[in-house]
Design a protein around this motif. Structure first.
Motif, PDB file in Angstrom:
ATOM      1  N   SER A 175      45.021 -23.014  -1.315  1.00 17.12           N
ATOM      2  CA  SER A 175      44.413 -21.704  -1.534  1.00 17.12           C
ATOM      3  C   SER A 175      44.109 -21.508  -2.998  1.00 17.12           C
ATOM      4  N   THR A 208      40.655 -20.902  -4.655  1.00 17.71           N
ATOM      5  CA  THR A 208      40.464 -19.678  -5.405  1.00 17.71           C
ATOM      6  C   THR A 208      39.413 -19.827  -6.475  1.00 17.71           C
ATOM      7  N   THR A 215      40.314 -10.458  -3.913  1.00 18.91           N
ATOM      8  CA  THR A 215      40.607 -11.724  -3.228  1.00 18.91           C
ATOM      9  C   THR A 215      40.183 -11.690  -1.758  1.00 18.91           C
ATOM     10  N   ARG A 216      40.186 -10.524  -1.125  1.00 22.05           N
ATOM     11  CA  ARG A 216      39.700 -10.431   0.263  1.00 22.05           C
ATOM     12  C   ARG A 216      38.218 -10.794   0.350  1.00 22.05           C
ATOM     13  N   VAL A 248      37.615 -14.927   0.527  1.00 24.99           N
ATOM     14  CA  VAL A 248      38.353 -15.820   1.434  1.00 24.99           C
ATOM     15  C   VAL A 248      37.354 -16.733   2.143  1.00 24.99           C
ATOM     16  N   LEU A 272      39.450 -22.406   6.071  1.00 26.59           N
ATOM     17  CA  LEU A 272      40.661 -22.324   5.250  1.00 26.59           C
ATOM     18  C   LEU A 272      41.228 -23.713   5.008  1.00 26.59           C
ATOM     19  N   SER A 308      43.811 -16.063   7.164  1.00 27.82           N
ATOM     20  CA  SER A 308      43.115 -15.584   5.969  1.00 27.82           C
ATOM     21  C   SER A 308      43.977 -14.600   5.171  1.00 27.82           C
ATOM     22  N   GLN A 310      44.760 -14.993   1.277  1.00 26.53           N
ATOM     23  CA  GLN A 310      44.399 -13.941   0.318  1.00 26.53           C
ATOM     24  C   GLN A 310      45.606 -13.483  -0.490  1.00 26.53           C
TER      25      GLN A 310
END
Length: 1447
Positions: free
Chosen positions: A37, A41, A221-222, A225, A229, A236, A240
Motif C-alpha cells: 500500500s 501510495t 487517501t480515499r 485507492v 489492490l 480498500s 486507505q
C-alpha cells in the motif's frame, strides 16, 4: 519527524518469517502491514531492485549511496520492494524535460487603484489597454529524470514559482508560453489527461479548518485507492487507513491525529504542523512529478531537514521526479539534491549537477564563506551588498545576471546538460511512458471512462465527499446548533404572531402572511450559501488539481447532506408554526405543507449555492444574491397578486421557486374551505344587521354579489391559483432544484486555482504624482515578491555618514525586561494543558535575543504572554520592567511584530506608518516631530519607492518581504521605550531578505534597543548575529538560556558537555534543534539536564541580581499614566480619517452598494408602475414601501464581512498594542459609512418614488426622502451591531435572517395592528423601527389619496324591501361603516359600497389615525437610527476582553 513520534505511534510494521513459494524464507509484513500500500501510495513499482536514482548525468558513480539512507522511514520503504515485484506492477515513472521555455505575462509592476470619485473621471486611461507583454522566464531549460531531485534557487521575484507552475502544467493566467515541456515522452497537452500525476504543493495552506488532521488525510487517501489492490491488502478501507498512517508518521504528525487543522481564527495544529499536513496531502495524490514551492516555510530547521530527507527517500525508492524551490535552505538540505537550477531576473544563470554549482560560481571570483549556506551564496552573487569577491577578480567578475549567463554558456556543464534534453525521444523515456499509461489505467476504477483523470469510482467520490461534508458540519457544530436554534426561535415568534388565526375572512390575510413567512425565512437562511461557496472554493480548486474527485461529486455531496439537515430544520419549524397558527387541521394538509416547504427550502439552497458558484468574486455574488432575493420575494404572489403583475416582469413569477411554493401551500390551506365574511369584510355589519340576504362580502377576493361567504376555491381563483396545481408545482420546484444543481456543477467545474496574473503594486489615484517612476516600469512579477529597488541591500547595511544622524534619532532603551517562573495554562476539552512550564529569562538594552524551539514548542505563546496579548487561560509567575510590575502603558510602550503581517489593505505604506506614529508616540511630542521620525524609519527600512503604494492583499499589493518590513516599521515608529518583540520575522523570506531583517535588528540593538525574536531556520550567519538564546522544547520547557558566544561557541560547549557535540561544519542552530527534539535527541530529557546544570544555577542568580539592582534604581522608563498615548478625541479623528479614506478607495464595495440600490429601486418602481386608486392599489402602496425594507439583507451581506475584517485587524494588532480605544474604532466605522448611505437613499428614491406614482408635492417627496435616509442608518446599524459581536461572518449571516424577519413580522404589514397577539402588540410592535418606517412613509404617500373601488371590490347587496340604500345603511355608516363610501344612496337594489373613501380610511385600520402620526413616526425613525449605533458601541464593549496578566 519520525524520531519524535510518541510511543503510541511506533512503527506498525511488524515482521514475521514466512515460507516463500520457492521454499526459502523471507521477512514479510504481518496482517497489519502497510506493505505494497505504501508503494501504491506514491508510484507502482517495477524493477525496484535496480538502482533507484540516476544521479546527475551519465558519468555519475553508480555505486553512490542513497542520500537519505539515514531517514528513519527508509528501512520501511525498502522493505516493500519484494512485495511490489511479486505483484508485477508497472512503473509510473515520467521525468520532466523542458527546452527554450519562455513565459510572458500581461501587466506591470504597478497599477492604479481608482477611488470612488476618480473612477468616473472623464478621459481616464485604462491600464489594461496599454499593458505590454512582459517576460517572466527567459529561455529556461532542464531535465529531471525519474529518481532525480532538482533544487530551483532564486531570490523572490526571480521566476521560481512561475517555473514550477509551468512544470506542474499550470498555464492559466499567463499571456504566452513558448517552448517545449515534456513529461516522459508526452507533451503538456497530452499529460493534461493525467492531471493528478503532475502535482504542485504551493505556499498556501488551504484546508477546511474544522476538519481534524485525520479526517483531512482520510479524505485525501480515499480518493487515491487503486482499483487493483496489492496482493496482501484485504480491502480498500485497510489500504486507505495504512496509507494515511504511514503518511502522518512520515512527517511526524501522528500525534495531531484528532486535532483540528485550524486557521488564523480557529484554533488547531501549529503553523509548522499545518505545513506538514499540506505536504502529506500532496504526497497522498500519488503523483509521478512533484513540484514543491517553498514547502519548508514555517518549519523549524530539524523538521525542514526531515521533510527534505523524506522527499529524497521517496524520490529514490519510487522513481519520482521532484522539483523543489526553497528559501533559507541549510547545507544539510542542499546536499540532498542531485541538480541545481539558479534563476535571476527570469534567466537561468546556472543549471547542472549540485557538485558543480559552487565551483562554477567560485571560478567566476565569488567567495562562499566557511559555514555559509551554499544556496544563499548562489542566489546572492548578483546582489552587490550580498556577494563577496576574491581579490583576484575585483575588476573582472560578472556583475549582472546576463554576464553570469554568458559565462555559464561557455562551460562544459552546459554542454553536458544539453545532452539530456533529448531524453523525451529516447527508448527509455518512451518505454517508461507506456508503462506509466498502463499503470495509471490499471489503478483506475473500471467504471471510469478511459479519458478520466480520476482514480476511484464516482460513487466512491460522492460517498467520501458526503462523509467529509458531515465532518465539516460537525466540526463547526456550534454554527449548526445555532442555526437550528435560530429556526426554532423564529418558528415560535412567527407562530405567536399569527397565533390561532381564525377560519374567517379576518384570518385569510393572516394565514397568507404565515405561509409567506414560512417561505421567506428559510430563503433568508439559504442566502448564507453564497458566503460558504467562497469559503470552500480554494480547497476544491486544489483538490481538482490533485485529481481527487469530479466537482459534481462535491456538489452532489453538499446536496445530499442538505437533506437530513433541512429535513430536521423544516420539520421542527413546521410543527411549531403550523399548529400555533391553526392552519388546516388535517394530516394530509400538514404533510403536504411540510413536504412543499422542504422542497422549496432545498430549491432555494441550491439556487443561492449556484449564485455563489457562478461568480468569481464575493462582492459580485453578494450583490447579485441580494437583488435576486428581493426579486423572488416580490414575485412570490404575496406582495403583488398574480393578476396585478406588470407584463414586463410577470415572467419572473414563472421561474420563481417561491411562487410555486406559495401557490401550493396556499392552495393546500384553502382547499375545500368555506370562509365566512366577518367584521370589515361584511357590509353592512353590526347591531341591527343580521339578515344574510341583505349583506355582502367586501375586500376579499372571489366574493360574488350578495354572498356572505367565500369558498377557498373562489378565493384562489381570484388570485389565478388552483388546487389542481399543488402537485404540479411540487414537481416544478424539484425540476428547478435539479436545474440549479446542474448550474452549480457546471460553474464549479470551471473554478480555477489562482492564476499567474498577479503580483503588482497598487497606487491610489490621488498618489499617482508620487509614483510616476513606478508606473513607467513594465517589468511584471508573478511571484509578487520583486523589490522595486535596484539590487542593493538596505541603506542601513552601509556605513555612510547619513546614518549617523539616523542613529542619533533612534530611541535608546534603558529598561531591563525580566520574566521569572512563568507558567501558562489553558483549559481544553481534555482538561488543563500547560503551554509554558516555569520559563525565565531577561532582555537588556542593546541585547538581541533569540527564542527558538521546534514547531509547537510554545515560542509564539511565550511572546504573547510576555507582551500581554493573551485573553484566555491563566498565567503564573512574574513579568517585570526594571524590577517592577508592568505599568498601564506597557502594551503601547513595547513593540510587537506578529508573525502574520496584518494591516489595513487600503492604506498606503506611509499612511500606516504615520497612523502608528501619531497614535502611539506620547501626546507631548509635536505632530511635526512624529512625522519626521516616520521619515527616519522610512529611510532606515529603505521604503522610499513604496511609501505611497497601497498595502493591498496577496497578489495585489506589497510582497511578503515588503509587508514584513512594514510590520517592523509600524512598531518602530511608535518609539518603543522598553523592548521590541518579533514573531518569526524571517518566515517566508529568502536568505538575503532574512539576513537584511536580522541585520537591521542587530543595528537596533547596537543603538540601545532591547529586541527579542522568535526564529525558525536561521543560517549560521543569522544565528551569529544574536547575543542570547532561549531554547524551548515541546510543552514550553526551557532547554537552555544564556549567551550564544562567538559563532555559537558558548552553546556548542554546553551541548558538547552533555554528550551532543556540534560537528565542525554544522550550523549550530540546526544542530541544537536536532539534539533537543530531532534525530539526535537520544531520548534524553534536556529540560531536566538544564535544570540540573550549573548554567541554570548561574542564570537564576544573574536574573535575581538583575531584578534586585534594577529595582534599587530609578526606573529607566517613566510611565505617563495613560493607557493610550492620545486623547479619545484625537484617536477618533485619526481612526475616522483612515476609515473614510479606506471606503473612498474601496470602489468595489461602494459600487456594489450603489448598484444594489439603483437596481432594487428600478425593479421596485417598475413592478409597481403608476399605482392606481383602487382598494387593491392601497395594498400595493403598502407593499412597494414594504419592499424597500428588503434592500437591507443584500447590503448587510456586503457590509458585515468588511466590518469583521477590520475588526480582526483591530483585535489582532491595534487593540493589543493600545493604539486606540474600541470606541474610536466603532465611531470610525460608523461615520465612514454615513455619506454613502445618504447617496444610497437618494439613488433609491429617484428611480422609485416617481415611478410608482407617489405625490410629487415637495413636502411629501422631501418627507419620504428624509425618512429613507434614516432607514439607511437603521439597517446599517443593525448589520454593524450584529457584526460587532459575531465571531465570524458566517455566524453573522445566520443571525441576520432572525433579526430581519422578526422586525418584518411585527411591523404591522403581515398582521395588522389590531390582530397582533396581545403579548407582542404592546411592546415589540412599539419597539420595532420598521413599524415607524412603514407608518411614516404610508402617511406621507397615501393619507390624502382618493380611493375609487373597482367593480369586483364593491360589496353589492339589496336593502330590505321599501328602503333605499341610504336609509338601510344609515346607522351602519354612523358606526362601523363610518369610513365606507356608499356610491348609490338612492338606489333600492344592488347597493354598492366601497370599503374606503380616501387613503386615511385605510390607514386607520393600520393604527395610523392622523396625519401628524407621520412626523411622529419619522422622529422615532431618527431616534432608532441613533439607538442602533449605540448598540454597536455596547456590543463592541462586551466583546472587548482584558489581557491576562501574570499572577
Amino acid at each position: 519527524m519520525a524520531p519524535q513520534e510518541p510511543e503510541a505511534y511506533d512503527s506498525i510494521v511488524k515482521t514475521e518469517t514466512r515460507r516463500s513459494q520457492n521454499g526459502g524464507y523471507r521477512e514479510n509484513p504481518s496482517r497489519n502491514t502497510i506493505g505494497s500500500s505504501i508503494a501504491h501510495t506514491f508510484s507502482n513499482l517495477s524493477n525496484l531492485s535496480r538502482k533507484k536514482s540516476r544521479r546527475a548525468y551519465e558519468d555519475a558513480d553508480d555505486d553512490e549511496p542513497m542520500k537519505a539512507n539515514d531517514w528513519a522511514m527508509m528501512p520501511e520503504l525498502k522493505g516493500k520492494q519484494q512485495q511490489s515485484e511479486e505483484d508485477n506492477l508497472k512503473g509510473r515513472k515520467l521525468g520532466v524535460t523542458w527546452r527554450n521555455l519562455t513565459v510572458k505575462g500581461v501587466g506591470a509592476n504597478a497599477a492604479i487603484n481608482e477611488n470612488v470619485g476618480s473612477q468616473f473621471r472623464p478621459g481616464k486611461k485604462s491600464m489594461k489597454a496599454k499593458a505590454p507583454l512582459n517576460t517572466i522566464l527567459h529561455n529556461n531549460h532542464g531535465c529531471v529524470k525519474p529518481g532525480e531531485m532538482l533544487l530551483v534557487l532564486g531570490r523572490p521575484g526571480a521566476g521560481c514559482t512561475t517555473l514550477l507552475k509551468m512544470l506542474a502544467n499550470r498555464r492559466i493566467g499567463y499571456a504566452e508560453v513558448i517552448g517545449d515541456v515534456h513529461y516522459g515522452s508526452m507533451d503538456h497537452k497530452e499529460v493534461a489527461r493525467f492531471r493528478g500525476q503532475v502535482v504542485m504543493n504551493t505556499e498556501d495552506e488551504l484546508f477546511f479548518p474544522t476538519l481534524t488532521v485525520a479526517q483531512t488525510m482520510d479524505f485525501a487517501t480515499r480518493m487515491k485507492v487503486p482499483y487493483h489492490l496489492p496482493s496482501d491488502s484485504t480491502n480498500s478501507e485497510e489500504f486507505q487507513r495504512e496509507s494515511r498512517d504511514f503518511l502522518l508518521r512520515s512527517m511526524g504528525i501522528s500525534h495531531t491525529h484528532d486535532t483540528k487543522v485550524g486557521d488564523e481564527y480557529i484554533r488547531g495544529v501549529s503553523g509548522g504542523e499545518r505545513k506538514r499536513v499540506s505536504i502529506v496531502e500532496t504526497l497522498a495524490s500519488r503523483g509521478s512529478v512533484y513540484c514543491w514551492d517553498n514547502s519548508t516555510r514555517g518549519l523549524d530547521a530539524s523538521t525542514a531537514l526531515e521533510y527534505a530527507k523524506g522527499v529524497r527517500a521517496m524520490t529514490d525508492i519510487f522513481g519520482l521526479s521532484s522539483i523543489v524551490t526553497l528559501y533559507q535552505a541549510g547545507n544539510s538540505i542542499y546536499e540532498l539534491f542531485d541538480k541545481i537550477l539558479v534563476i535571476d531576473e527570469g534567466k537561468e544563470i546556472y543549471y547542472g549537477p549540485l557538485k558543480e554549482a559552487r565551483p562554477f560560481m567560485e571560478g567566476l571570483g565569488f567567495v562562499c564563506a566557511d559555514g555559509a549556506n551554499v544556496a544563499d551564496f548562489l542566489t546572492g552573487v548578483t546582489v552587490s551588498t550580498e556577494r563577496k569577491v576574491s581579490e583576484d577578480h575585483k575588476d573582472n567578475f560578472p556583475r549582472t545576471a546576463d554576464a553570469i549567463l554568458e559565462a555559464y554558456e561557455k562551460t562544459d556543464v552546459k554542454e553536458k546538460a544539453e545532452q539530456e534534453y533529448h531524453y523525451p525521444t529516447t527508448d527509455e523515456a518512451k518505454s517508461l511512458t507506456d508503462e506509466f499509461r498502463e499503470a495509471v489505467q490499471y489503478d483506475k476504477h473500471k467504471s471510469l471512462p478511459k479519458s478520466s483523470q480520476l482514480t476511484v469510482a464516482f460513487f466512491a467520490q460522492v460517498r467520501a465527499c458526503i462523509i467529509r461534508q458531515f465532518q465539516i458540519l460537525w466540526g463547526d457544530k456550534m454554527t449548526l446548533f445555532m442555526k437550528q436554534a435560530v429556526v426554532f426561535v423564529q418558528a415560535l415568534v412567527s407562530g405567536s404572531l399569527f397565533y390561532m388565526a381564525p377560519a374567517t375572512s379576518s384570518g385569510v390575510f393572516i394565514k397568507g402572511g404565515a405561509l409567506f413567512i414560512s417561505l421567506l425565512f428559510n430563503s433568508l437562511l439559504a442566502i448564507s450559501e453564497v458566503q460558504d461557496s467562497f469559503g470552500g472554493r480554494p480547497v476544491l480548486a486544489k483538490h481538482k488539481a490533485f485529481a481527487f474527485y469530479h466537482p459534481a461529486a462535491f456538489v452532489l455531496a453538499q446536496t445530499i447532506v442538505d437533506i437530513p439537515v433541512l429535513l430536521f430544520q423544516v420539520s421542527h419549524f413546521s410543527v411549531v408554526l403550523y399548529f400555533m397558527v391553526n392552519l388546516r387541521q388535517d394530516p394530509g394538509a400538514f404533510f403536504t405543507y411540510w413536504i412543499v416547504l422542504f422542497a422549496t427550502s432545498m430549491c432555494m439552497t441550491a439556487f443561492f449555492r449556484s449564485v455563489g458558484a457562478g461568480f468569481s468574486t464575493f462582492d459580485a455574488a453578494s450583490k447579485a444574491s441580494g437583488f435576486l432575493l428581493s426579486a423572488l420575494i416580490m414575485y412570490t404572489g404575496y406582495m403583488i397578486p398574480k393578476p396585478e403583475m406588470k407584463p414586463w416582469f410577470s415572467w419572473i413569477f414563472w421561474i420563481d421557486p417561491l411562487a410555486y411554493g406559495f401557490e401550493a401551500i396556499l392552495a393546500n390551506e384553502m382547499k375545500s374551505q368555506i370562509i365566512p365574511c366577518v367584521n370589515d369584510n361584511l357590509v353592512p355589519n353590526g347591531p341591527g344587521y343580521t339578515s344574510a340576504t341583505n349583506q355582502a362580502c367586501a375586500g376579499i377576493g372571489g366574493a360574488i354579489p350578495g354572498a356572505t361567504s367565500v369558498t377557498g376555491e373562489q378565493y384562489l381563483a381570484s388570485l389565478d391559483y388552483s388546487t389542481r396545481h399543488i402537485w404540479r408545482n411540487f414537481v416544478i420546484i424539484w425540476a428547478l432544484w435539479a436545474f440549479f444543481v446542474a448550474i452549480t456543477v457546471i460553474s464549479t467545474s470551471r473554478w480555477k486555482s489562482q492564476s499567474g496574473k498577479n503580483g503588482f503594486l497598487l497606487i491610489p489615484r490621488e498618489k499617482v504624482k508620487n509614483n510616476v517612476h513606478m508606473l513607467e516600469q513594465a517589468k511584471p512579477d508573478e511571484e509578487s515578491q520583486r523589490p522595486v529597488t535596484e539590487k542593493h541591500g538596505p541603506r542601513f547595511s552601509g556605513n555612510s555618514s547619513d546614518h549617523t544622524n539616523v542613529d542619533d534619532q533612534l530611541v535608546r532603551n534603558t529598561s531591563v525586561f525580566t520574566w521569572k517562573n512563568l507558567t501558562y495554562t489553558v483549559n481544553t476539552t481534555t482538561g488543563e494543558r500547560v503551554l509554558l512550564d516555569d520559563v525565565q529569562g531577561w532582555v537588556r538594552p542593546g541585547m538581541l535575543g533569540a527564542l527558538m524551539g521546534s514547531s509547537g514548542a510554545g515560542k509564539t505563546t511565550l511572546l504573547d504572554v510576555l507582551a500581554q496579548r493573551k485573553t484566555e487561560g491563566s498565567i503564573t509567575g512574574s513579568i517585570q520592567v526594571d524590577g517592577r510590575p508592568l505599568t498601564l502603558s506597557f502594551q503601547r510602550s513595547a513593540g510587537y511584530c506578529e508573525q502574520l503581517d496584518i494591516h489595513e489593505p487600503l492604506a498606503t505604506v506611509r499612511e500606516a506608518l504615520e497612523f502608528s506614529a501619531l497614535l502611539r508616540q506620547s501626546r507631548d511630542i509635536p505632530k511635526n516631530e512624529k512625522l519626521r521620525y516616520v521619515d527616519t524609519i522610512v529611510d532606515l527600512l529603505e521604503m522610499h519607492d513604496i511609501e505611497n503604494t497601497l498595502i493591498g492583499s496577496a497578489g495585489a499589493g506589497l510582497s511578503v518581504e515588503q509587508r514584513k518590513r512594514l510590520t517592523v516599521g509600524v512598531e518602530l515608529v511608535s518609539k518603543p521605550r522598553i523592548l521590541i518583540f518579533l514573531d518569526e520575522p524571517t518566515s517566508g523570506l529568502d536568505g538575503q531578505s532574512a539576513f537584511n531583517i536580522v541585520r537591521f535588528l542587530r543595528k537596533l540593538a547596537d543603538v540601545g534597543q532591547a529586541v527579542l525574536v522568535t526564529i525558525h531556520q536561521p543560517s549560521a550567519q543569522l544565528f551569529a548575529e544574536f547575543d542570547t538564546l532561549l531554547l524551548l522544547a515541546n510543552g514550553g520547557k526551557t532547554v537552555y538560556f544564556g549567551d550564544i558566544g562567538d559563532n555559537g561557541s558558548t552553546i556548542k560547549e554546553y551541548f558538547a558537555g552533555y554528550g551532543a557535540p556540534c560537528p565542525k561544519d554544522a550550523n549550530p542552530a540546526e544542530h541544537m534543534i536536532e539534539v533537543v527534539s530531532g534525530a539526535l535527541s537520544k531520548e534524553k530529557d534536556w529540560n531536566k539536564i538544564w535544570l540540573d546544570s550549573s548554567e541554570h544555577e548561574a542564570a537564576m542568580k544573574e536574573l535575581d541580581k538583575i531584578i534586585s539592582e534594577a529595582a534599587a534604581k530609578e526606573p529607566g522608563t517613566e510611565d505617563d499614566g495613560y493607557e493610550f498615548a492620545m486623547t479619545i478625541w484625537q484617536q477618533t479623528l485619526l481612526v475616522t480619517h483612515r476609515m473614510n479614506v479606506a471606503v473612498w478607495r474601496n470602489t468595489d464595495y461602494v459600487n456594489n452598494k450603489f448598484a444594489l440600490h439603483i437596481g432594487s429601486a428600478l425593479f421596485n418602481g417598475f413592478s409597481f408602475w403608476m399605482i392606481g386608486d383602487t382598494v387593491q392599489d392601497l395594498q400595493l402602496r403598502l407593499f412597494t414601501i414594504f419592499n424597500f425594507i428588503f434592500v437591507a439583507p443584500g447590503v448587510i451581506a456586503q457590509l458585515q464581512p468588511l466590518f469583521i475584517d477590520r475588526r480582526d485587524v483591530y483585535e489582532a494588532r491595534e487593540k493589543k498594542s493600545k493604539m486606540y480605544h474600541w470606541g474610536a474604532f466603532a465611531t470610525g466605522l460608523i461615520v465612514s459609512e454615513l455619506p454613502y448611505l445618504i447617496i444610497c437613499a437618494v439613488l433609491y428614491f429617484l428611480p422609485w418614488y416617481y415611478t410608482v406614482g407617489f405625490p410629487a408635492a415637495a413636502n411629501k417627496a422631501g418627507s419620504v426622502l428624509f425618512v429613507m435616509v434614516f432607514y439607511e442608518f437603521i439597517y446599517t446599524g443593525i448589520g454593524q451591531f450584529v457584526a460587532a459581536y459575531a465571531p465570524n461572518a458566517v455566524f453573522a449571516s445566520l443571525i441576520n435572517p432572525l433579526v430581519i424577519s422578526i422586525l418584518v413580522s411585527f411591523c404591522g404589514v403581515l398582521v395588522p395592528y389590531a390582530q397582533i397577539t396581545s403579548f407582542w402588540r404592546y411592546w415589540l410592535y412599539y419597539l420595532n423601527p420598521f413599524n415607524y418606517l412603514i407608518g411614516s412613509l404610508l402617511v406621507f404617500t397615501t393619507f390624502d389619496a382618493k380611493v375609487v373601488c373597482s367593480q369586483k371590490e364593491l360589496a353589492v347587496f339589496s336593502p330590505p324591501s321599501g328602503q333605499t340604500c341610504a336609509q338601510y345603511l344609515a346607522s351602519y355608516m354612523e358606526g362601523m361603516g363610518a369610513r365606507t363610501n356608499l356610491l348609490n344612496p338612492s338606489a333600492t337594489t344592488d347597493c354598492e359600497v366601497c370599503q374606503y373613501r380616501v387613503g386615511s380610511d385605510y390607514l386607520n385600520t393600520l393604527n395610523l389615525g392622523e396625519y401628524y402620526f407621520g412626523w411622529r413616526d419619522a422622529s422615532l425613525v431618527v431616534l432608532f437610527s441613533f439607538s442602533g449605533y449605540c448598540l454597536v458601541y455596547v456590543l463592541m464593549k462586551l466583546r472587548t476582553k482584558r489581557s491576562k496578566t501574570a499572577e
